[in-house]
Design a protein around this motif. Structure first.
Motif, PDB file in Angstrom:
ATOM      1  N   PHE A 183       1.027  -1.408  -0.025  1.00  0.00           N
ATOM      2  CA  PHE A 183       0.160  -0.022   0.000  1.00  0.00           C
ATOM      3  C   PHE A 183       0.776   1.131  -0.090  1.00  0.00           C
ATOM      4  CE2 PHE A 183      -3.305  -2.406   2.456  1.00  0.00           C
ATOM      5  CZ  PHE A 183      -3.743  -3.114   1.260  1.00  0.00           C
ATOM      6  N   LEU A 184       1.989   1.063   0.452  1.00  0.00           N
ATOM      7  CA  LEU A 184       2.883   2.322   0.728  1.00  0.00           C
ATOM      8  C   LEU A 184       3.517   2.590  -0.694  1.00  0.00           C
ATOM      9  CD1 LEU A 184       4.501   4.602   2.163  1.00  0.00           C
ATOM     10  CD2 LEU A 184       6.329   2.834   2.641  1.00  0.00           C
ATOM     11  N   LEU A 185       3.782   1.397  -1.305  1.00  0.00           N
ATOM     12  CA  LEU A 185       4.371   1.581  -2.874  1.00  0.00           C
ATOM     13  C   LEU A 185       3.102   2.407  -3.533  1.00  0.00           C
ATOM     14  CD1 LEU A 185       6.117  -1.734  -3.080  1.00  0.00           C
ATOM     15  CD2 LEU A 185       7.172   0.541  -3.219  1.00  0.00           C
ATOM     16  N   ILE A 186       2.129   1.831  -3.520  1.00  0.00           N
ATOM     17  CA  ILE A 186       0.888   2.443  -4.288  1.00  0.00           C
ATOM     18  C   ILE A 186       0.712   3.819  -3.900  1.00  0.00           C
ATOM     19  CG2 ILE A 186      -1.598   2.223  -4.648  1.00  0.00           C
ATOM     20  CD1 ILE A 186      -1.301  -0.705  -4.141  1.00  0.00           C
ATOM     21  N   ASP A 187       0.649   4.267  -2.722  1.00  0.00           N
ATOM     22  CA  ASP A 187       0.703   5.780  -2.277  1.00  0.00           C
ATOM     23  C   ASP A 187       1.773   6.578  -2.836  1.00  0.00           C
ATOM     24  OD1 ASP A 187      -1.707   5.177  -0.520  1.00  0.00           O
ATOM     25  OD2 ASP A 187      -0.382   4.964   1.161  1.00  0.00           O
ATOM     26  N   GLU A 188       2.932   6.087  -3.121  1.00  0.00           N
ATOM     27  CA  GLU A 188       3.865   6.836  -3.607  1.00  0.00           C
ATOM     28  C   GLU A 188       3.593   7.087  -5.104  1.00  0.00           C
ATOM     29  OE1 GLU A 188       7.290   4.216  -2.702  1.00  0.00           O
ATOM     30  OE2 GLU A 188       7.673   5.341  -0.629  1.00  0.00           O
ATOM     31  N   SER A 189       3.026   6.076  -5.756  1.00  0.00           N
ATOM     32  CA  SER A 189       2.895   6.333  -7.070  1.00  0.00           C
ATOM     33  C   SER A 189       1.752   7.367  -7.351  1.00  0.00           C
ATOM     34  CB  SER A 189       2.473   4.899  -8.009  1.00  0.00           C
ATOM     35  OG  SER A 189       3.373   3.939  -8.018  1.00  0.00           O
ATOM     36  N   HIS A 190       0.725   7.202  -6.394  1.00  0.00           N
ATOM     37  CA  HIS A 190      -0.165   8.525  -6.458  1.00  0.00           C
ATOM     38  C   HIS A 190       0.196   9.829  -6.290  1.00  0.00           C
ATOM     39  CE1 HIS A 190      -3.922   6.255  -7.291  1.00  0.00           C
ATOM     40  NE2 HIS A 190      -3.558   5.132  -6.547  1.00  0.00           N
ATOM     41  N   ALA A 191       1.174   9.905  -5.493  1.00  0.00           N
ATOM     42  CA  ALA A 191       1.973  10.886  -4.857  1.00  0.00           C
ATOM     43  C   ALA A 191       2.655  11.840  -6.085  1.00  0.00           C
ATOM     44  CB  ALA A 191       2.931  10.952  -3.562  1.00  0.00           C
ATOM     45  N   GLN A 192       3.368  10.776  -6.653  1.00  0.00           N
ATOM     46  CA  GLN A 192       4.088  11.087  -8.000  1.00  0.00           C
ATOM     47  C   GLN A 192       3.281  11.663  -9.110  1.00  0.00           C
ATOM     48  OE1 GLN A 192       7.809  11.338  -8.233  1.00  0.00           O
ATOM     49  NE2 GLN A 192       6.844  12.472  -9.944  1.00  0.00           N
ATOM     50  N   LEU A 193       1.861  11.138  -8.906  1.00  0.00           N
ATOM     51  CA  LEU A 193       1.127  11.596 -10.215  1.00  0.00           C
ATOM     52  C   LEU A 193       0.432  12.929  -9.750  1.00  0.00           C
ATOM     53  CD1 LEU A 193      -0.627  11.149 -12.715  1.00  0.00           C
ATOM     54  CD2 LEU A 193      -2.210   9.872 -11.316  1.00  0.00           C
ATOM     55  N   LEU A 194       0.284  13.060  -8.496  1.00  0.00           N
ATOM     56  CA  LEU A 194      -0.115  14.497  -7.978  1.00  0.00           C
ATOM     57  C   LEU A 194       0.792  15.534  -8.295  1.00  0.00           C
ATOM     58  CD1 LEU A 194      -2.320  16.194  -6.330  1.00  0.00           C
ATOM     59  CD2 LEU A 194      -1.188  15.463  -4.482  1.00  0.00           C
ATOM     60  N   GLU A 195       2.202  15.286  -7.876  1.00  0.00           N
ATOM     61  CA  GLU A 195       3.172  16.117  -8.227  1.00  0.00           C
ATOM     62  C   GLU A 195       3.258  16.602  -9.640  1.00  0.00           C
ATOM     63  OE1 GLU A 195       6.001  18.875  -7.554  1.00  0.00           O
ATOM     64  OE2 GLU A 195       4.651  17.959  -6.061  1.00  0.00           O
ATOM     65  N   ASP A 196       3.174  15.502 -10.386  1.00  0.00           N
ATOM     66  CA  ASP A 196       3.285  15.594 -11.908  1.00  0.00           C
ATOM     67  C   ASP A 196       1.999  16.573 -12.492  1.00  0.00           C
ATOM     68  OD1 ASP A 196       5.640  14.140 -12.062  1.00  0.00           O
ATOM     69  OD2 ASP A 196       4.476  12.463 -12.739  1.00  0.00           O
ATOM     70  N   ARG A 197       0.871  16.428 -11.864  1.00  0.00           N
ATOM     71  CA  ARG A 197      -0.453  17.065 -12.073  1.00  0.00           C
ATOM     72  C   ARG A 197      -0.055  18.679 -11.793  1.00  0.00           C
ATOM     73  NH1 ARG A 197      -4.655  14.585 -13.999  1.00  0.00           N
ATOM     74  NH2 ARG A 197      -5.097  12.370 -13.654  1.00  0.00           N
ATOM     75  N   ARG A 198       0.548  18.859 -10.436  1.00  0.00           N
ATOM     76  CA  ARG A 198       0.888  20.125 -10.129  1.00  0.00           C
ATOM     77  C   ARG A 198       1.866  20.804 -10.957  1.00  0.00           C
ATOM     78  NH1 ARG A 198       1.172  18.490  -3.857  1.00  0.00           N
ATOM     79  NH2 ARG A 198      -1.318  18.868  -3.187  1.00  0.00           N
ATOM     80  N   THR A 199       2.949  20.196 -11.439  1.00  0.00           N
ATOM     81  CA  THR A 199       3.971  20.714 -12.348  1.00  0.00           C
ATOM     82  C   THR A 199       3.314  21.041 -13.546  1.00  0.00           C
ATOM     83  OG1 THR A 199       5.692  19.243 -11.532  1.00  0.00           O
ATOM     84  CG2 THR A 199       6.022  20.093 -13.855  1.00  0.00           C
ATOM     85  N   LEU A 200       2.319  20.250 -14.217  1.00  0.00           N
ATOM     86  CA  LEU A 200       1.604  20.716 -15.365  1.00  0.00           C
ATOM     87  C   LEU A 200       0.999  21.810 -15.004  1.00  0.00           C
ATOM     88  CD1 LEU A 200       0.575  20.197 -18.388  1.00  0.00           C
ATOM     89  CD2 LEU A 200      -0.930  18.673 -17.163  1.00  0.00           C
ATOM     90  N   ARG A 201       0.149  21.870 -14.197  1.00  0.00           N
ATOM     91  CA  ARG A 201      -0.745  23.079 -13.935  1.00  0.00           C
ATOM     92  C   ARG A 201      -0.002  24.598 -13.919  1.00  0.00           C
ATOM     93  NH1 ARG A 201      -5.504  22.489  -9.755  1.00  0.00           N
ATOM     94  NH2 ARG A 201      -5.876  21.129 -11.463  1.00  0.00           N
ATOM     95  N   ALA A 202       1.292  24.336 -13.204  1.00  0.00           N
ATOM     96  CA  ALA A 202       2.262  25.364 -12.871  1.00  0.00           C
ATOM     97  C   ALA A 202       2.623  25.871 -14.328  1.00  0.00           C
ATOM     98  CB  ALA A 202       3.634  24.997 -12.000  1.00  0.00           C
ATOM     99  N   VAL A 203       2.956  25.058 -15.255  1.00  0.00           N
ATOM    100  CA  VAL A 203       3.390  25.512 -16.605  1.00  0.00           C
ATOM    101  C   VAL A 203       2.399  26.037 -17.266  1.00  0.00           C
ATOM    102  CG1 VAL A 203       4.549  24.305 -18.716  1.00  0.00           C
ATOM    103  CG2 VAL A 203       5.381  23.530 -16.723  1.00  0.00           C
ATOM    104  N   GLU A 204       1.245  25.576 -17.245  1.00  0.00           N
ATOM    105  CA  GLU A 204       0.078  26.137 -18.009  1.00  0.00           C
ATOM    106  C   GLU A 204      -0.349  27.529 -17.534  1.00  0.00           C
ATOM    107  OE1 GLU A 204      -2.699  21.957 -18.974  1.00  0.00           O
ATOM    108  OE2 GLU A 204      -2.800  22.880 -16.944  1.00  0.00           O
ATOM    109  N   ASN A 205      -0.190  27.589 -15.987  1.00  0.00           N
ATOM    110  CA  ASN A 205      -0.334  28.919 -15.456  1.00  0.00           C
ATOM    111  C   ASN A 205       0.590  30.096 -15.965  1.00  0.00           C
ATOM    112  OD1 ASN A 205      -2.696  28.079 -14.136  1.00  0.00           O
ATOM    113  ND2 ASN A 205      -1.768  27.647 -12.274  1.00  0.00           N
ATOM    114  N   ALA A 206       1.598  29.584 -15.949  1.00  0.00           N
ATOM    115  CA  ALA A 206       2.947  30.394 -16.318  1.00  0.00           C
ATOM    116  C   ALA A 206       2.650  30.682 -18.005  1.00  0.00           C
ATOM    117  CB  ALA A 206       4.241  29.754 -16.083  1.00  0.00           C
ATOM    118  N   LEU A 207       2.432  29.853 -18.658  1.00  0.00           N
ATOM    119  CA  LEU A 207       2.168  30.235 -19.980  1.00  0.00           C
ATOM    120  C   LEU A 207       1.042  31.340 -20.213  1.00  0.00           C
ATOM    121  CD1 LEU A 207       2.516  26.827 -21.866  1.00  0.00           C
ATOM    122  CD2 LEU A 207       4.044  28.529 -21.803  1.00  0.00           C
TER     123      LEU A 207
END
Length: 255
Positions: free
Chosen positions: A88-112
């Motif tokens: 379950f910890l490994l699964i949580d880490e994958s979800h956390a990475q996806l959330l961070e990737d989404r935040r990165t995408l949103r930051a780029v979109e906002n910056a553009l």
């Protein structure tokens, strides 16, 4: 531990492999890697599997698209040795990475969006610094004034590789071409959004690899689609893993 529903049912390696277009050797390899529980052997040494093994294989293959081979394998190994919390910890880490990737995408979109059209499409000469007196070039002071920054801030960004002005060979002054101005504007917007310098560096790599902001905008749609597909794959993998866990627990553990 196998549930009562598995007793008396025996499957061959080919029975597990065929539905997924796998080879029987692949099934044996998954067992040896701990992805599948250990198989029983006949008196003549042949492996025999059960529906529990089929469920384990289905779970592993469903985990692959969202988690990747390494994490999916680690999840199944943990489950098969009874360490569900580790899985379950490994699964949580994958979800956390996806959330961070989404935040990165949103930051780029906002910056553009905040940069404005002139910064997104600097023209056919984007990326070329040009001579110091050309319209495509500016110096550290004027650029700092445009952005409302101190020149020292631009020099700090240069020191960590976020902006890369060239030096005028005669005066030694920093000369910022259009691509440099674009990068400085993007760094400025991301910093205003709370991003650290080390978090901004990979975003700029994306911009440079795309050849500018305009091509990157088109790539953002694909990026968004891939993140959505990954999120859906995580859900599908979770469903199959839950089914496998329930099968391992047996009918007595069902609600």
């Amino acid at each position: 531990m196998e549930g009562k529903s598995q007793r008396g049912v025996r499957l061959r390696p080919v029975d597990l492999a065929r539905p997924y277009g796998l080879s029987t050797q692949a099934v044996r390899n998954y067992e040896e890697a701990g992805v599948l529980p250990a198989a029983e052997r006949t008196a003549s040494g042949y492996r025999t599997y059960t529906p529990l093994h089929a469920r384990a294989l289905a779970a592993f293959l469903a985990l692959l698209p969202g988690h990747g081979h390494r994490t999916a394998t680690a999840v199944m190994r943990a489950v098969n040795r009874g360490a569900a919390d580790e899985a379950f910890l490994l699964i949580d880490e994958s979800h956390a990475q996806l959330l961070e990737d989404r935040r990165t995408l949103r930051a780029v979109e906002n910056a553009l969006r905040d940069l404005g059209p002139e910064a997104r499409d600097p023209g056919p000469e984007a990326g070329e610094s040009g001579p110091p007196g050309s319209p495509a070039a500016t110096f550290v002071g004027p650029l700092a004034d445009q952005l409302g920054l101190r020149p020292a801030t631009l020099r700090k960004w240069e020191a960590v590789g976020l902006v890369r002005p060239r030096r005028d060979p005669l005066t030694g002054y920093r000369v910022y071409g259009e691509a440099d101005v674009r990068d400085a504007r993007l760094v400025h917007q991301l910093r205003r959004g709370g991003y650290l310098l080390e978090q901004i560096a990979p975003l700029l790599d994306q911009v440079r690899a795309a050849g500018g902001l305009a091509p990157l905008e088109a790539a953002l749609t694909d990026w968004n689609s891939r993140l959505a597909a990954r999120g859906r794959a995580l859900l599908a993998g979770a469903a199959e893993l839950d089914a496998y866990l329930r099968e391992r627990e047996g009918p007595e553990a069902q609600p």
